[in-house]
Design an enzyme around this catalytic site. Structure first.
Site, PDB file in Angstrom:
ATOM      1  N   GLN B 125       6.364  68.873   1.092  1.00  0.00           N
ATOM      2  CA  GLN B 125       7.194  69.928   0.531  1.00  0.00           C
ATOM      3  C   GLN B 125       7.552  70.950   1.611  1.00  0.00           C
ATOM      4  OE1 GLN B 125       5.121  73.177  -1.351  1.00  0.00           O
ATOM      5  NE2 GLN B 125       6.231  72.822  -3.248  1.00  0.00           N
ATOM      6  N   GLY B 126       8.824  71.080   1.923  1.00  0.00           N
ATOM      7  CA  GLY B 126       9.231  72.044   2.943  1.00  0.00           C
ATOM      8  C   GLY B 126       9.702  73.348   2.321  1.00  0.00           C
ATOM      9  N   TYR B 127       8.763  74.154   1.931  1.00  0.00           N
ATOM     10  CA  TYR B 127       9.116  75.445   1.312  1.00  0.00           C
ATOM     11  C   TYR B 127       8.772  76.609   2.247  1.00  0.00           C
ATOM     12  CZ  TYR B 127      10.005  73.512  -3.424  1.00  0.00           C
ATOM     13  OH  TYR B 127      10.502  72.859  -4.511  1.00  0.00           O
ATOM     14  N   SER B 128       7.453  76.886   2.405  1.00  0.00           N
ATOM     15  CA  SER B 128       7.026  78.077   3.138  1.00  0.00           C
ATOM     16  C   SER B 128       7.503  78.049   4.588  1.00  0.00           C
ATOM     17  CB  SER B 128       5.505  78.168   3.145  1.00  0.00           C
ATOM     18  OG  SER B 128       5.031  78.347   1.841  1.00  0.00           O
ATOM     19  N   SER B 160       1.556  70.436   3.553  1.00  0.00           N
ATOM     20  CA  SER B 160       0.459  69.489   3.336  1.00  0.00           C
ATOM     21  C   SER B 160       0.972  68.066   3.483  1.00  0.00           C
ATOM     22  CB  SER B 160      -0.134  69.659   1.942  1.00  0.00           C
ATOM     23  OG  SER B 160      -0.643  70.954   1.797  1.00  0.00           O
ATOM     24  N   GLU B 243       3.730  72.539 -10.531  1.00  0.00           N
ATOM     25  CA  GLU B 243       2.552  72.686  -9.673  1.00  0.00           C
ATOM     26  C   GLU B 243       1.542  73.618 -10.328  1.00  0.00           C
ATOM     27  OE1 GLU B 243       1.282  73.396  -5.107  1.00  0.00           O
ATOM     28  OE2 GLU B 243       3.204  74.208  -5.699  1.00  0.00           O
TER      29      GLU B 243
END
Lengths: 356, 403
Positions: B125-128, B160, B243
């Site tokens: 997941q490329g969020y932060s 992660s 989530e």
């Protein structure tokens, strides 16, 4: 599988809540709180008309024949409204006689308790403390001599179920010779307590009192946990309401994260406990092998949560929360009662630990 | 209230058990396959039999069973007992698949849903970003449409599993002129390409689970976008909700508590088992109150779900509640370890859903319980959610202004 309330149970709670909204709003609670004896006959009669005197008394003895869960739901609703009066002691006296009385004893006492023509109470702790049946010290017999403390509304009670040494239960009736009732300076003015002295006072032992004592203890623990759930939930609501109305620096104080987070933490302390109270109450009638453990954990946990949330509620209200004028003190002091009555949380945690 | 499952469901439990008896563990040549290969083989059969990927349409590789939370619960219980692989875990099944089913194009669902629920294809997941944590919408990674494809430049962090993942679902600023939230798009990116540089971040436990991901002229086709340009923020909301619901897991908390009891039995206080020390028993008892509340709260929510009712306030609390309990357990465990509390966890990673065994495991849990409190929305962000969405308190002024 249904871990939830039936429509009847929801209706029961709504009915009681609706009644209290009209007949026992906070301003009325305060009047009774400030009154001499803390007993409001009109309010209690109204509750009896709703059938709250004999909810868990078997139908054959004039009660509604409902379960401990139903009784607990009512206790929760009464706790939310900080309802003053003798519900707890009366309900426990009925449960004790229903569980431990001979048929003749049930015939004699239960119908009048169910209608509320007679008011019941329980005397379960002596001068030296010890709420648990195995700790009771008053010598049993046809006549009792000694003192019991923290007997709810004993000055109004028509009969008192007394715990005796060996875990037995005896019934003493109003006006019995040698019975002396004196008001006790209890902190919770919505549930007044008395000291009761016996001096060769005639008493009648319940036929199977010893077997009933454990059920009486566990039912009492569940009802206190339920009261604490209702009270603690109401504390969260009051605090949230205050944070939504009170302004500082030109905005509602609830927008400040310091307070918002405290309120969220209070809600997280309380709301997840609802299932535990339901389970402990349900177990009393359906999962006997887990009932004692669940009741002990529920009482310890809920009354601790109520006390903590009560403290937080004072803080969330600022200076006004610390005044006599504020209603917060009413719930705060109910938390002190719930925590200590029938034994402190630590006592019941130690009992629960025996099952690990 | 009725805590039995009822005859119909007990019969269903029998069917699940019979399937497991016939199909797990694998036998013959298949028993020689690697763990990952065995899981794939078994999952295919379990999906065919209707036991896994139950909410996924058949057209996309699921078993498309009618929604039935109780059957789901029975399957989890029976698969757990048999130690059989359950639904593929991870951020792909938890977050990407529901998002694709909800917002994806037909071809996107065809391409990715099946392999992801099978566990064949994995995602990160490329969020932060370094400058965008709780204020995620301030993210700066840029995507420009050049010809038929996006060219992406920027940096993601706390990613992660990026070192294992086949793909990344990524929030990228594609409309720099638009207002903050409206400038973001939800892009899918192939991780196996030049321009992607994954650097592991070493955690305080000594192990590495998450990474920094540098994106340097990374390419992705024009139509690997979920939702329209500038809709990425809204698209990502579907997944964040997923989530938050899935981390609060009461049975993992119960297992952790039982592990703590074991630790208290094995640890010594004054020459006696620590569990006999009244002070220890009180602390264990307090934790048991929280743990059982969480457990029955889970029952209550499952039941509400079965009846199609909204469980209310409680749904916003699961994550904070379970991380709070994990913290209490971790603190008591450290005390029970005594002098061993000075030891290093020796590279023991976090154990999801299982109680640690031995000092290194508990030491790792002591640290990783903090990680869980941060991942998926920090505890303080959870408190904002509970306060604002649950209790209806007014929003924070600074957040209001930034919108």
């Amino acid at each position: 599988m249904d871990f939830g309330l039936t429509e009847e149970q929801q209706l029961l709670q709504q009915t009681v809540a609706g009644f209290l909204e009209n007949e026992c709003p906070p301003v009325r609670v305060r009047e009774i709180f400030e009154s001499e004896d803390g007993f409001d006959e009109t309010l209690w009669k109204g509750m009896l008309e709703l059938g709250l005197g004999g909810l868990a008394i078997p139908e054959e003895y004039g009660g509604a024949g409902l379960e401990i869960l139903d009784l607990a739901l009512v206790a929760e609703t009464l706790g939310a409204a900080a309802t003053p009066g003798p519900f707890l002691g009366h309900a426990l006296a009925g449960l004790a006689i229903a569980a431990g009385g001979s048929d003749a004893q049930k015939q004699r006492w239960l119908p009048a308790l169910a209608t509320g023509d007679r008011l019941g109470s329980v005397a379960l702790v002596g001068e030296d403390g010890g709420w648990l049946p195995e700790e009771w010290s008053l010598a049993p017999g046809a006549a009792l001599t000694g003192k019991q403390r923290f007997v709810p509304f004993a000055h109004q009670a028509d009969l008192i179920v007394v715990g005796t040494a060996g875990g037995g239960l005896s019934v003493v009736e109003r006006g019995a010779p040698g019975l002396e009732v004196s008001a006790y300076p209890g902190v919770d003015r919505t549930r007044r307590v008395c000291e009761v002295g016996f001096s060769s006072t005639p008493a009648e032992a319940l036929e199977s009192g010893a077997g009933a004592a454990d059920r009486l203890r566990d039912a009492g623990l569940v009802l206190l946990a339920a009261d604490a759930l209702g009270g603690a939930s109401r504390c969260v609501e009051m605090s949230v309401e205050y944070a939504k109305t009170r302004e500082q620096f030109g905005v509602k104080i609830g927008s400040f994260q310091a307070l918002k987070h405290q309120l969220a933490d209070m809600a997280v302390e309380v709301e997840p406990c609802r299932g535990l109270v339901w389970y402990a109450a349900h177990a009393m009638d359906h999962v006997p092998e887990e009932a004692a453990h669940a009741a002990a954990v529920a009482k310890a946990h809920l009354t601790d949560r109520f006390m903590q949330v009560g403290r937080d509620t004072v803080e969330a209200h600022g200076g006004i929360g610390f005044t006599w004028e504020s209603d917060v003190q009413v719930w705060f002091k109910r938390a002190m009662f719930d925590r200590a009555f029938l034994g402190q949380p630590a006592v019941h945690r130690e009992r629960a630990a025996a099952d690990w | 209230m009725d805590l039995s499952y009822g005859a119909e469901y007990e019969q269903y439990r029998g069917e699940v058990a019979a399937f497991l008896k016939a199909n797990w563990p694998l036998e013959g040549d298949e028993a020689g396959l690697s763990h990952a290969e065995q899981a794939l083989v078994f999952r295919k059969r379990a999906i065919e039999a209707g036991f896994l990927a139950r909410s996924i349409p058949k057209a996309y590789g699921g078993s498309e069973q009618p929604a039935d939370a109780l059957r789901g619960q029975i399957i989890r219980e029976e698969f757990g007992k048999a130690h059989a692989p359950g639904d593929a875990r991870g951020i792909g099944t938890m977050m990407l698949v529901p998002t694709l089913l909800d917002r994806g194009e037909e071809w996107q669902k065809q391409k990715w849903v099946g392999p992801t629920v099978l566990g064949e294809t994995t995602w990160c997941q490329g969020y932060s970003e370094p400058g965008s944590g709780s204020d995620l919408a301030s993210l700066k990674t840029r995507g420009e449409l050049v010809g038929d494809g996006w060219v992406i430049n920027g940096q993601k962090i706390w990613t992660s599993g990026a070192h294992r993942a086949d793909y990344m679902f990524c929030l990228v600023r594609t409309e720099p002129e638009a207002q903050k939230h409206a400038g973001i798009s939800y892009l899918l990116i192939d991780m196996k390409q030049p321009g992607i540089d994954v650097r592991p971040l070493k955690m305080m436990t000594g192990t590495s689970e998450f990474n920094e991901v540098f994106l340097n002229d990374v390419k992705t086709p024009k139509d690997w976008i979920v939702g329209k340009r500038g809709e990425g923020w809204l698209v990502s909301r579907t997944t964040l909700k997923h989530e938050r619901n899935s981390i609060g897991d009461a049975s993992a908390t119960e297992a952790l508590f039982k592990g703590l009891l074991d630790l208290a039995r094995r640890s010594k206080r004054g020459g006696q088992p620590a569990i006999e020390d009244p002070a220890v028993r009180q602390r264990l008892g307090e934790i048991e109150g929280y743990m059982l509340s969480h457990k029955y709260s889970g029952y209550r929510q499952l039941s509400a779900q079965l009846k199609g009712e909204n469980p209310g306030l409680i749904a916003t609390m699961n994550k904070l509640n379970s991380t709070n309990i994990a913290h209490r357990i971790a603190k008591l465990a450290l005390d029970l370890l005594g002098d061993d509390g000075m030891l290093d966890p020796q590279g023991q990673g976090a154990l999801m859903g299982m109680a640690p065994k031995g000092a290194p495991g508990w030491l790792s849990q002591y640290m990783s319980s903090l990680g869980v409190a941060i991942a998926g929305g920090t505890a303080n962000i959870q408190r904002n959610v509970i306060g604002e969405r649950g209790l209806g308190l007014p929003r924070d002024m600074a957040v209001q202004r930034s919108k």
